[in-house]
Design an enzyme around this catalytic site. Structure first.
Site, PDB file in Angstrom:
ATOM      1  N   THR A 121      -8.938  -1.666   2.057  1.00 22.63           N
ATOM      2  CA  THR A 121      -8.944  -1.750   0.554  1.00 22.63           C
ATOM      3  C   THR A 121      -9.565  -3.551   0.996  1.00 22.63           C
ATOM      4  O   THR A 121      -9.530  -3.559   1.192  1.00 22.63           O
ATOM      5  CB  THR A 121      -7.192  -1.658  -0.261  1.00 22.63           C
ATOM      6  OG1 THR A 121      -7.194  -1.900  -1.153  1.00 22.63           O
ATOM      7  CG2 THR A 121      -6.534  -2.917   1.477  1.00 22.63           C
ATOM      8  N   ASP A 168     -13.518   6.428  -3.703  1.00 22.85           N
ATOM      9  CA  ASP A 168     -13.018   5.989  -4.989  1.00 22.85           C
ATOM     10  C   ASP A 168     -13.476   6.950  -6.292  1.00 22.85           C
ATOM     11  O   ASP A 168     -13.164   7.299  -7.088  1.00 22.85           O
ATOM     12  CB  ASP A 168     -12.915   4.168  -4.461  1.00 22.85           C
ATOM     13  CG  ASP A 168     -12.032   3.888  -4.547  1.00 22.85           C
ATOM     14  OD1 ASP A 168     -10.765   4.314  -3.743  1.00 22.85           O
ATOM     15  OD2 ASP A 168     -12.346   2.717  -3.849  1.00 22.85           O
ATOM     16  N   LYS A 173     -13.818  -3.917   1.444  1.00 19.84           N
ATOM     17  CA  LYS A 173     -14.523  -2.978   1.977  1.00 19.84           C
ATOM     18  C   LYS A 173     -15.972  -3.616   1.648  1.00 19.84           C
ATOM     19  O   LYS A 173     -16.635  -2.542   2.552  1.00 19.84           O
ATOM     20  CB  LYS A 173     -14.430  -2.484   0.195  1.00 19.84           C
ATOM     21  CG  LYS A 173     -13.051  -1.948  -0.386  1.00 19.84           C
ATOM     22  CD  LYS A 173     -12.792  -1.683  -1.206  1.00 19.84           C
ATOM     23  CE  LYS A 173     -11.302  -0.888  -1.514  1.00 19.84           C
ATOM     24  NZ  LYS A 173     -11.535   0.297  -3.107  1.00 19.84           N
ATOM     25  N   ASN A 201     -14.734   2.187   1.503  1.00 19.20           N
ATOM     26  CA  ASN A 201     -12.991   2.102   1.681  1.00 19.20           C
ATOM     27  C   ASN A 201     -13.034   3.581   2.681  1.00 19.20           C
ATOM     28  O   ASN A 201     -11.123   3.390   3.081  1.00 19.20           O
ATOM     29  CB  ASN A 201     -12.341   2.810   0.146  1.00 19.20           C
ATOM     30  CG  ASN A 201     -12.075   4.630   0.184  1.00 19.20           C
ATOM     31  OD1 ASN A 201     -13.525   4.995   0.429  1.00 19.20           O
ATOM     32  ND2 ASN A 201     -11.646   4.938  -0.739  1.00 19.20           N
ATOM     33  N   GLN A 209      -8.662  10.082  -3.711  1.00 15.52           N
ATOM     34  CA  GLN A 209      -9.600   9.763  -3.089  1.00 15.52           C
ATOM     35  C   GLN A 209      -8.843  10.400  -1.323  1.00 15.52           C
ATOM     36  O   GLN A 209      -9.702  10.052  -0.555  1.00 15.52           O
ATOM     37  CB  GLN A 209      -9.960   8.265  -3.687  1.00 15.52           C
ATOM     38  CG  GLN A 209      -8.420   7.474  -3.382  1.00 15.52           C
ATOM     39  CD  GLN A 209      -8.394   6.465  -1.961  1.00 15.52           C
ATOM     40  OE1 GLN A 209      -8.654   6.246  -1.701  1.00 15.52           O
ATOM     41  NE2 GLN A 209      -6.865   6.163  -2.074  1.00 15.52           N
ATOM     42  N   GLU A 245     -23.895 -11.742 -17.195  1.00 15.21           N
ATOM     43  CA  GLU A 245     -24.841 -11.763 -16.038  1.00 15.21           C
ATOM     44  C   GLU A 245     -25.190 -10.776 -15.022  1.00 15.21           C
ATOM     45  O   GLU A 245     -25.624 -10.066 -14.786  1.00 15.21           O
ATOM     46  CB  GLU A 245     -24.945 -12.634 -15.245  1.00 15.21           C
ATOM     47  CG  GLU A 245     -26.337 -13.481 -14.363  1.00 15.21           C
ATOM     48  CD  GLU A 245     -25.893 -14.490 -13.111  1.00 15.21           C
ATOM     49  OE1 GLU A 245     -26.313 -14.657 -12.639  1.00 15.21           O
ATOM     50  OE2 GLU A 245     -25.252 -15.735 -13.640  1.00 15.21           O
ATOM     51  N   LYS A 246     -23.308 -10.691 -14.545  1.00 16.80           N
ATOM     52  CA  LYS A 246     -23.187  -9.188 -13.564  1.00 16.80           C
ATOM     53  C   LYS A 246     -23.513  -8.200 -14.278  1.00 16.80           C
ATOM     54  O   LYS A 246     -23.334  -7.277 -14.224  1.00 16.80           O
ATOM     55  CB  LYS A 246     -22.046  -9.585 -13.578  1.00 16.80           C
ATOM     56  CG  LYS A 246     -21.437 -10.764 -12.414  1.00 16.80           C
ATOM     57  CD  LYS A 246     -20.280 -10.794 -11.911  1.00 16.80           C
ATOM     58  CE  LYS A 246     -19.805 -11.639 -10.698  1.00 16.80           C
ATOM     59  NZ  LYS A 246     -18.601 -11.857  -9.915  1.00 16.80           N
ATOM     60  N   SER A 254      -0.416   3.827   0.250  1.00 15.99           N
ATOM     61  CA  SER A 254      -1.426   5.245   1.600  1.00 15.99           C
ATOM     62  C   SER A 254      -0.644   5.299   2.545  1.00 15.99           C
ATOM     63  O   SER A 254      -0.625   7.323   2.391  1.00 15.99           O
ATOM     64  CB  SER A 254      -3.066   4.742   1.883  1.00 15.99           C
ATOM     65  OG  SER A 254      -3.804   4.292   0.386  1.00 15.99           O
ATOM     66  N   SER A 269       1.013  -0.704  -0.063  1.00 14.76           N
ATOM     67  CA  SER A 269      -0.150   0.069  -0.640  1.00 14.76           C
ATOM     68  C   SER A 269       0.875   1.264   0.142  1.00 14.76           C
ATOM     69  O   SER A 269       1.984   2.069   0.921  1.00 14.76           O
ATOM     70  CB  SER A 269      -0.822   0.015   1.598  1.00 14.76           C
ATOM     71  OG  SER A 269      -1.807   1.622   1.413  1.00 14.76           O
TER      72      SER A 269
END
Length: 310
Positions: free
Chosen positions: A84, A125, A88, A109, A283, A179-180, A39, A37
């Site tokens: 993350t 995000d 989430k 997040n 973000q 489908e999704k 961050s 990460s």
């Protein structure tokens, strides 16, 4: 300071992880895995620039440990957390109140630990992406025809809802599961109905599986192509878009924060290209605003990220 901490560190009363530190840990990013990460670098820079005496650390937590980690962070007086993969959705379920994007996607997040013991959740995000597009290309999402690759998973879902909520000119959802894709299209269709326009939702919202003729046509016609897939994580990954579909009129935004085949091929075709560092910064800045109620020093955050990236 350790690269990351664990649930065992939070539980260890004899060896608290603030031992030997002059500044207490008050913010954290939680994931599994988490060592990669970026961050901490940018959030620590924001804290230092604002004169806030706090450390931002990483915690690696398996899915079954996540709830206990959050409980202990609240007990220890942490201000909040970033969350993350893969936590989430679990983070959203722990919140007593959430923002509209979190409710729509079921994904959070950013956690804010309130003084009354409650937890507030936000999804930064989507708005971070919108700010990044504006910064990189000097245009707003509402004025663009967008082809979104990887629409149904992870950050892609937040980006899909953000494009819809900002009423982009046209949105093409792309992914592997028919489908999704159809399910997401149905959920977003109401955002594209406008009684003042001649077009209906079917004219402004589409969903196509990857690498089909309709997908190819939609990519060619798009103003903005966004890669929210995992392609590009590994150096050997191919581009998610055939190079022949890319041209100089395209804006290309890749959530990968390093150069990959997609970005290099798009540049070769003359497209304007940006990687995901700007979204990461924005973000993160929005998370900072939720924690402290003030705007962070964006330039300090970006500089720290670029140094880390190099």
């Amino acid at each position: 300071m350790k690269p990351y901490y664990t649930l065992a560190d939070l539980l260890d009363e004899e060896h608290p992880f603030d031992a030997g530190e002059t500044v207490p840990a008050r913010l954290v990013v939680i994931g599994f895995p988490i060592a990669h990460s970026k961050s901490p670098a940018m959030q620590q820079a924001a804290l230092d620039a604002a004169g806030i005496r706090a450390r931002y650390i990483r915690i690696q937590a398996a899915p079954e440990e996540f709830g206990e980690v959050v409980r202990l962070l609240r007990k220890r007086g942490f201000t909040g957390a970033n969350v993350t993969v893969p936590h989430k959705q679990a983070a959203c379920s722990l919140c007593s109140d959430t923002d509209a994007l979190s409710r729509a996607t079921g994904s959070v997040n950013t956690l804010v630990f309130q003084q009354d013991g409650s937890v507030s959740g936000f999804n930064t995000d989507g708005p971070g992406f919108a700010r990044a597009i504006r910064e990189e290309f000097s245009v707003d999402l509402r004025d663009l025809k967008v082809a979104l690759l990887g629409s149904c998973g992870g950050a892609g879902l937040a980006l899909a809802y953000t494009c819809a909520m900002q009423r982009c000119e046209r949105l093409t959802l792309a992914g592997r599961s028919e489908e999704k894709l159809q399910e997401l299209k149905n959920r977003l269709s109401s955002f594209f109905i406008d009684e003042h326009r001649l077009e209906g939702a079917s004219d402004r919202l589409a969903a196509h599986q990857n690498n089909t003729p309709r997908f190819n046509a939609a990519v060619e016609e798009a103003d903005l192509i966004v890669n929210a897939t995992s392609l590009g994580l590994k150096p050997t990954d191919p581009s998610p878009v055939p190079p022949a579909l890319l041209s100089a009129h395209h804006l290309v935004y890749d959530l990968q924060t390093h150069d990959d085949a997609f970005q290099m091929e798009a540049r070769f075709q003359g497209a304007r290209v940006s990687n995901g560092l700007s979204m990461l910064v924005h973000q993160g800045a929005l998370s900072f605003e939720r924690w402290f109620g003030i705007k962070p020093d964006i330039s300090a955050m970006r500089q720290a990220l670029e140094q880390k990236h190099d």
